[in-house]
Every structure is written in structure tokens, then in C-alpha cells.
Design a protein around this motif. Structure first.
Motif, PDB file in Angstrom:
ATOM      1  N   GLY A 124       0.815  -1.210   0.000  1.00 26.44           N
ATOM      2  CA  GLY A 124       0.000   0.000   0.000  1.00 26.44           C
ATOM      3  C   GLY A 124       0.846   1.255   0.000  1.00 26.44           C
ATOM      4  N   PHE A 125       0.258   2.370   0.413  1.00 26.51           N
ATOM      5  CA  PHE A 125       0.997   3.626   0.475  1.00 26.51           C
ATOM      6  C   PHE A 125       0.375   4.532   1.531  1.00 26.51           C
ATOM      7  CE2 PHE A 125      -2.446   4.283  -2.376  1.00 26.51           C
ATOM      8  CZ  PHE A 125      -2.715   5.633  -2.521  1.00 26.51           C
ATOM      9  N   VAL A 126       1.202   5.349   2.147  1.00 26.55           N
ATOM     10  CA  VAL A 126       0.787   6.140   3.299  1.00 26.55           C
ATOM     11  C   VAL A 126      -0.350   7.103   2.966  1.00 26.55           C
ATOM     12  CG1 VAL A 126       1.546   7.946   4.899  1.00 26.55           C
ATOM     13  CG2 VAL A 126       2.960   5.918   4.534  1.00 26.55           C
ATOM     14  N   HIS A 127      -0.347   7.690   1.781  1.00 19.26           N
ATOM     15  CA  HIS A 127      -1.361   8.675   1.433  1.00 19.26           C
ATOM     16  C   HIS A 127      -2.676   8.048   0.967  1.00 19.26           C
ATOM     17  CE1 HIS A 127       2.288  11.116   1.415  1.00 19.26           C
ATOM     18  NE2 HIS A 127       1.509  12.165   1.587  1.00 19.26           N
ATOM     19  N   CYS A 128      -2.785   6.752   1.025  1.00 19.21           N
ATOM     20  CA  CYS A 128      -4.024   6.064   0.663  1.00 19.21           C
ATOM     21  C   CYS A 128      -5.157   6.554   1.565  1.00 19.21           C
ATOM     22  CB  CYS A 128      -3.821   4.563   0.840  1.00 19.21           C
ATOM     23  SG  CYS A 128      -5.246   3.544   0.449  1.00 19.21           S
ATOM     24  N   PRO A 129      -6.278   6.990   0.998  1.00 18.65           N
ATOM     25  CA  PRO A 129      -7.324   7.616   1.814  1.00 18.65           C
ATOM     26  C   PRO A 129      -8.180   6.658   2.619  1.00 18.65           C
ATOM     27  CG  PRO A 129      -7.990   7.581  -0.478  1.00 18.65           C
ATOM     28  CD  PRO A 129      -6.584   7.082  -0.445  1.00 18.65           C
ATOM     29  N   ASP A 130      -8.364   5.410   2.187  1.00 15.55           N
ATOM     30  CA  ASP A 130      -9.287   4.551   2.943  1.00 15.55           C
ATOM     31  C   ASP A 130      -8.906   3.078   2.941  1.00 15.55           C
ATOM     32  OD1 ASP A 130      -9.977   4.208   0.223  1.00 15.55           O
ATOM     33  OD2 ASP A 130     -11.752   5.480   0.421  1.00 15.55           O
ATOM     34  N   VAL A 131      -8.542   2.490   1.798  1.00 16.25           N
ATOM     35  CA  VAL A 131      -8.271   1.053   1.739  1.00 16.25           C
ATOM     36  C   VAL A 131      -7.110   0.660   2.651  1.00 16.25           C
ATOM     37  CG1 VAL A 131      -7.500  -0.825   0.245  1.00 16.25           C
ATOM     38  CG2 VAL A 131      -9.249   0.770  -0.558  1.00 16.25           C
ATOM     39  N   CYS A 132      -6.005   1.386   2.576  1.00 12.10           N
ATOM     40  CA  CYS A 132      -4.827   1.035   3.375  1.00 12.10           C
ATOM     41  C   CYS A 132      -5.064   1.203   4.885  1.00 12.10           C
ATOM     42  CB  CYS A 132      -3.616   1.828   2.924  1.00 12.10           C
ATOM     43  SG  CYS A 132      -3.101   1.431   1.229  1.00 12.10           S
ATOM     44  N   SER A 140      -0.211  15.439  -5.868  1.00 11.17           N
ATOM     45  CA  SER A 140      -1.481  14.927  -5.353  1.00 11.17           C
ATOM     46  C   SER A 140      -1.924  13.635  -6.019  1.00 11.17           C
ATOM     47  CB  SER A 140      -2.583  15.982  -5.533  1.00 11.17           C
ATOM     48  OG  SER A 140      -2.844  16.214  -6.907  1.00 11.17           O
ATOM     49  N   TYR A 141      -0.962  12.938  -6.627  1.00 20.10           N
ATOM     50  CA  TYR A 141      -1.327  11.669  -7.257  1.00 20.10           C
ATOM     51  C   TYR A 141      -1.718  10.639  -6.199  1.00 20.10           C
ATOM     52  CZ  TYR A 141       3.403  10.150  -5.911  1.00 20.10           C
ATOM     53  OH  TYR A 141       4.543   9.834  -5.204  1.00 20.10           O
ATOM     54  N   THR A 142      -2.443   9.639  -6.633  1.00 23.42           N
ATOM     55  CA  THR A 142      -2.760   8.508  -5.776  1.00 23.42           C
ATOM     56  C   THR A 142      -2.313   7.235  -6.497  1.00 23.42           C
ATOM     57  OG1 THR A 142      -4.493   7.430  -4.452  1.00 23.42           O
ATOM     58  CG2 THR A 142      -5.110   8.210  -6.657  1.00 23.42           C
ATOM     59  N   ILE A 143      -2.523   6.089  -5.896  1.00 23.85           N
ATOM     60  CA  ILE A 143      -2.091   4.828  -6.492  1.00 23.85           C
ATOM     61  C   ILE A 143      -3.223   3.817  -6.394  1.00 23.85           C
ATOM     62  CG2 ILE A 143      -0.459   2.902  -6.355  1.00 23.85           C
ATOM     63  CD1 ILE A 143       1.597   4.883  -5.256  1.00 23.85           C
ATOM     64  N   ASP A 144      -3.636   3.334  -7.542  1.00 23.70           N
ATOM     65  CA  ASP A 144      -4.630   2.272  -7.605  1.00 23.70           C
ATOM     66  C   ASP A 144      -3.874   0.956  -7.414  1.00 23.70           C
ATOM     67  OD1 ASP A 144      -7.099   1.175  -7.927  1.00 23.70           O
ATOM     68  OD2 ASP A 144      -7.219   1.472 -10.095  1.00 23.70           O
ATOM     69  N   HIS A 145      -4.328   0.092  -6.506  1.00 23.29           N
ATOM     70  CA  HIS A 145      -3.530  -1.104  -6.223  1.00 23.29           C
ATOM     71  C   HIS A 145      -4.364  -2.245  -5.667  1.00 23.29           C
ATOM     72  CE1 HIS A 145      -3.468  -0.585  -1.745  1.00 23.29           C
ATOM     73  NE2 HIS A 145      -3.642   0.679  -2.063  1.00 23.29           N
ATOM     74  N   SER A 146      -3.786  -3.441  -5.740  1.00 17.44           N
ATOM     75  CA  SER A 146      -4.394  -4.614  -5.119  1.00 17.44           C
ATOM     76  C   SER A 146      -4.494  -4.384  -3.621  1.00 17.44           C
ATOM     77  CB  SER A 146      -3.537  -5.858  -5.376  1.00 17.44           C
ATOM     78  OG  SER A 146      -3.310  -6.065  -6.746  1.00 17.44           O
ATOM     79  N   ALA A 147      -5.500  -4.993  -3.010  1.00 19.91           N
ATOM     80  CA  ALA A 147      -5.735  -4.702  -1.597  1.00 19.91           C
ATOM     81  C   ALA A 147      -5.762  -5.956  -0.726  1.00 19.91           C
ATOM     82  CB  ALA A 147      -7.048  -3.929  -1.437  1.00 19.91           C
ATOM     83  N   GLY A 148      -5.179  -7.039  -1.217  1.00 21.53           N
ATOM     84  CA  GLY A 148      -5.176  -8.265  -0.434  1.00 21.53           C
ATOM     85  C   GLY A 148      -3.980  -8.364   0.499  1.00 21.53           C
ATOM     86  N   LEU A 162      -1.682 -18.236   2.582  1.00 21.83           N
ATOM     87  CA  LEU A 162      -3.051 -17.724   2.459  1.00 21.83           C
ATOM     88  C   LEU A 162      -3.081 -16.343   1.840  1.00 21.83           C
ATOM     89  CD1 LEU A 162      -4.355 -18.680   6.036  1.00 21.83           C
ATOM     90  CD2 LEU A 162      -4.749 -19.950   3.920  1.00 21.83           C
ATOM     91  N   HIS A 163      -4.214 -16.061   1.206  1.00 23.99           N
ATOM     92  CA  HIS A 163      -4.493 -14.709   0.705  1.00 23.99           C
ATOM     93  C   HIS A 163      -5.832 -14.265   1.258  1.00 23.99           C
ATOM     94  CE1 HIS A 163      -5.970 -11.644  -2.119  1.00 23.99           C
ATOM     95  NE2 HIS A 163      -4.694 -11.339  -2.268  1.00 23.99           N
ATOM     96  N   HIS A 164      -5.828 -13.120   1.922  1.00 29.07           N
ATOM     97  CA  HIS A 164      -7.074 -12.536   2.435  1.00 29.07           C
ATOM     98  C   HIS A 164      -7.398 -11.300   1.603  1.00 29.07           C
ATOM     99  CE1 HIS A 164      -8.399 -14.498   6.243  1.00 29.07           C
ATOM    100  NE2 HIS A 164      -7.183 -15.021   6.178  1.00 29.07           N
ATOM    101  N   ALA A 165      -8.555 -11.294   0.986  1.00 30.62           N
ATOM    102  CA  ALA A 165      -8.975 -10.163   0.163  1.00 30.62           C
ATOM    103  C   ALA A 165      -9.351  -8.974   1.024  1.00 30.62           C
ATOM    104  CB  ALA A 165     -10.163 -10.568  -0.713  1.00 30.62           C
ATOM    105  N   PHE A 166      -9.425  -7.806   0.406  1.00 32.44           N
ATOM    106  CA  PHE A 166      -9.858  -6.603   1.116  1.00 32.44           C
ATOM    107  C   PHE A 166     -11.251  -6.829   1.709  1.00 32.44           C
ATOM    108  CE2 PHE A 166     -12.180  -2.518   1.068  1.00 32.44           C
ATOM    109  CZ  PHE A 166     -11.416  -1.844   2.006  1.00 32.44           C
TER     110      PHE A 166
END
Length: 215
Positions: A82-90, A170-178, A190-194
Motif C-alpha cells: 500500500g501507500f501512506v497517502h491512501c485515503p481509505d483502503v490502506c 497529489s497523485y494517488t495509487i490504484d492497487h491490489s488490496a489483499g 493464504l491470501h485474504h482479500a480486502f
């Protein structure tokens, strides 16, 4: 009140359910999908034991220490990109992992959470150290040089793409969330999905901790 860093001027991106599912499937890969069709697994997450990807790493943590899976032998490792500036998923995912660790009680020390930055340009060691501390002081952030990040993402089948904002910073990063879970022997399991609950993660960690450590 939480001291979790909150970047003030970044656009909020809500994960689209269909895209989130697609990314989870891509991250798991065909091996995980086939496993889901076999005998019923005791795990809440998707069993990817024997996968040819997510085999290890050689990265630097936010304290400047070089890290590999061998450093965490005897522990279950939960790894999230993930990334620190992620607004909600991370922050949601890291919060769930912190909750899962608390649910382990006396076994909490045997879960090591690793956060791999997809934004090394902005996620400095100082920023990542503060971000980890906001969730759990035991969490470690890992980073790779930006030029090496694509190869690392491919090795874990992690999707990420920079999405430009209204200003250069102000860019963001679209990424996998598992999340990937490695057993105490250092094998990806194991893999746990978002959206996977803290209770589900904690239950799977306990099952992995009950297994013997193999050489």
C-alpha cells in the motif's frame, strides 16, 4: 484519539466492488482458484499453499534494517502492499490487522505485520515509522528502490498504477488490496482479500501457529 497521519488534500477513491474482486482474483492467481474447488479448507482465507509466486523478499525496513522472511521464522507474517497517502483502503486494512493482532492475546508477538510501500517517492522512512506506530508499534514498513518496485510487484502478482491528481504531488495509487499470510516456516499459505475481518485473519493465524515449524 488516534494519531494516525491523515493527508489533508488527497482525493478519496472508493474501491469499486467489481474492481476489488477482480484484483483479489488476479492477486490470488489460478492456483488459488483451483484450490477453492477442492476439499473444504479449514482456513477463512484462500489457501494458496504451494504457489509459485510470493516466495520471499529482500527489502529494507523503516529503521534501515535489511529484511528477509528468514528474520521472522517461527512467526506468521502478514504482508500488505500500500501507500501512506491512501485515503481509505490502506488504513482500513492496517486497522484490521492491528485488531487481529490484539485478538491473538498471548500469541500476539508471533504475528509480524509488514507494510510494503508502493510509493517510495513520498513514503520516507520517517513517515512510514510514524504511520506504523499509529496502528501498532510492532508493525514494520518495508520499501524497495522505485526502479525495483515493478519486479517486486510482479513477484507477488500485485497490481498497482499511479493515478495523477490535479497537482504533481497529489497523485494517488490504484492497487491490489489483499494480504498474504506466511506460515512460521516462511512459506506463503493464504491470501485474504480486502474486507476480510480481523476475526477471520486472527483465526487463520492461530491455525498456522499450531503447525510445526519445518526446515
Amino acid at each position: 484519539m488516534s494519531s494516525r497521519p491523515q493527508p489533508p488534500h488527497y482525493p478519496r477513491l472508493r474501491p469499486h466492488p467489481r474492481r476489488t474482486l477482480l484484483r483479489a482474483l488476479l492477486a490470488v492467481g489460478a492456483g488459488g482458484l483451483l484450490a477453492a474447488c477442492g476439499p473444504r479448507s479449514p482456513f477463512a482465507g484462500i489457501d494458496i499453499s504451494g504457489a509459485s509466486y510470493a516466495q520471499g523478499f529482500d527489502l529494507t525496513d523503516h529503521n534501515g534494517v535489511r529484511r528477509t522472511l528468514a528474520d521472522f521464522r517461527g512467526q506468521v507474517v502478514a504482508m500488505f502492499f500500500g501507500f501512506v497517502h491512501c485515503p481509505d483502503v490502506c488504513p482500513t486494512s492496517m486497522g484490521n490487522l492491528a485488531h487481529a493482532r490484539r485478538l491473538l492475546g498471548a500469541q500476539a508477538e508471533r504475528l509480524q505485520v509488514l507494510f510494503v510501500s508502493l510509493d517510495p517517492a513520498r513514503d520516507t522512512p520517517e513517515i512510514m515509522r510514524a504511520y506504523m506506530a499509529a496502528f501498532d508499534p510492532s508493525f514494520l514498513a518495508l520499501y524497495a528502490p522505485e526502479a525495483e518496485l515493478p519486479a517486486l510487484a510482479r513477484a507477488f502478482r500485485v497490481y498497482y498504477k499511479r493515478v495523477e491528481g490535479s497537482t504533481p504531488g497529489s497523485y494517488t495509487i490504484d492497487h491490489s488490496a489483499g494480504k498474504f499470510l506466511f506460515d512460521p516456516s516462511g512459506r506463503v499459505r493464504l491470501h485474504h482479500a480486502f474486507g476480510s475481518s480481523a476475526q477471520a485473519i486472527a483465526a487463520d493465524v492461530k491455525l498456522l501457529l499450531a503447525e510445526p515449524v519445518r526446515s
